[in-house]
Design an enzyme around this catalytic site. Structure first.
Site, mmCIF file in Angstrom:
data_model
loop_
_atom_site.group_PDB
_atom_site.id
_atom_site.type_symbol
_atom_site.label_atom_id
_atom_site.label_comp_id
_atom_site.label_asym_id
_atom_site.label_seq_id
_atom_site.Cartn_x
_atom_site.Cartn_y
_atom_site.Cartn_z
ATOM 1 C CB SER A 122 -1.072 0.198 1.092
ATOM 2 O OG SER A 122 -1.780 -1.283 0.722
ATOM 3 C CG HIS A 132 -2.338 2.684 4.708
ATOM 4 N ND1 HIS A 132 -2.739 2.797 6.216
ATOM 5 C CD2 HIS A 132 -2.035 2.533 3.993
ATOM 6 C CE1 HIS A 132 -1.943 1.394 5.974
ATOM 7 N NE2 HIS A 132 -2.692 0.743 4.485
#
Lengths: 210, 210
Positions: B14, B45
């Site tokens: 990510s 995130h």
């Protein structure tokens, strides 16, 4: 410093401002129906993000399925304690619904370790074995959403609906695209956006519409 | 359906994707320092919202003040259970820090009713009377943020720092603008955006940087 201190007034005023901004940025925008309007506006209220005008997708049977399940003592399974925290539990108690986040439980951690899967996936396996009608409210874990679809495909899981709004960069968008292809009643956020706060807000919007 | 099931890999991947997108949409973007990078990337995130590249503001003394307080058994006061749920409590336990959301407590409701103020404001009044160093983590209630500033102005509240990221349409942006004018060490999100999920993510980023 002067500011509005009455919670009811703050909420009412917020929804007025949201409609005003929609009129401004999207003149002529029409919600499909009243419940969809409530859901999308509450999503915007929670995130201050008007992208939800376009990325929130509600399947034709989703609202009826959710309402019917909530009227019949369904259990809400969340993938985070954060989503669980945000849901109006007083309303669920009044309806006789249960709600839980299995992810943090000891048995879930053991099962995840044993099988080499995420705790979010293990939580779905455990939920599948429980009695009663089920709503999954997933704001975080694409792996949980994939697991729900897999188990239902294999006829190992009965469920009424999924609020599927995982946020993120690995699998979130893809998992929601897959859900859209199924006949599971769903509410999703297309693309990367979503979250536990959004997941809770969507369930609350449904509860407040009942 | 093939998908990544290893949580560590999901997180690592990510952050790689986030950097890749920043390179693409904002070539040459430079973070002020490593901790700011960690905070802003964790905000992205958590929200999948790259607006945080521009709207997250961290005062010069904020990180040092937060780290120093966390190393010295500070108590974290959140304005929602949702923010509290999202914070890494294992890390806080290891540091000997406490954490609480007073908003839902009975005494807070009584005080709010008695004074005709929000429960979020009443929670700040109660926190102010407690011993020890204090960090306020506010992702929801502008009224709590105003109350923190008022009480500190009146020298009725000692605190180390505020993570002030209320989301919304009534007072959120204004309250954060006011905080920016004070000498309280702060992390804020400019404008309407923010949230309990973001508040928790910011504290977690600080904890993971220590």
């Amino acid at each position: 410093m002067q500011y509005i201190k009455n919670p009811m007034m703050i909420e009412e005023k917020s929804f007025e401002i949201i409609q005003g901004i929609i009129d401004e940025i999207r003149p002529g925008y029409e919600f499909k129906n009243e419940v969809e309007e409530k859901i999308i506006k509450r999503a915007i209220h929670t995130t201050a993000d008007f992208d939800y005008l376009d990325i929130l997708k509600i399947s034709d049977t989703a609202v009826n399925s959710l309402v019917d399940a909530l009227k019949n003592n369904a259990t809400i399974y969340t993938d985070t304690n954060m989503a669980l925290s945000g849901i109006n539990k007083k309303r669920l108690d009044d309806l006789g619904c249960k709600y839980k986040c299995l992810v943090a439980q000891e048995q879930t951690a053991s099962l995840a370790k044993e099988k080499g899967i995420t705790r979010s996936m293990a939580a779905v396996e455990i939920a599948a074995k429980e009695e009663g009608r089920k709503i999954f409210v997933l704001g975080n874990a694409p792996t949980a959403l994939y697991k729900v679809m897999e188990m239902r495909n294999l006829e190992k899981l009965n469920l009424d609906a999924v609020v599927g709004v995982p946020v993120g960069f690995v699998g979130a968008a893809e998992s929601k695209d897959e859900l859209e292809k199924t006949d599971i009643p769903f509410i999703i956020s297309k693309g990367r956006k979503g979250g536990s706060n959004l997941a809770a807000a969507i369930i609350n919007a449904i509860l407040y519409s009942m």
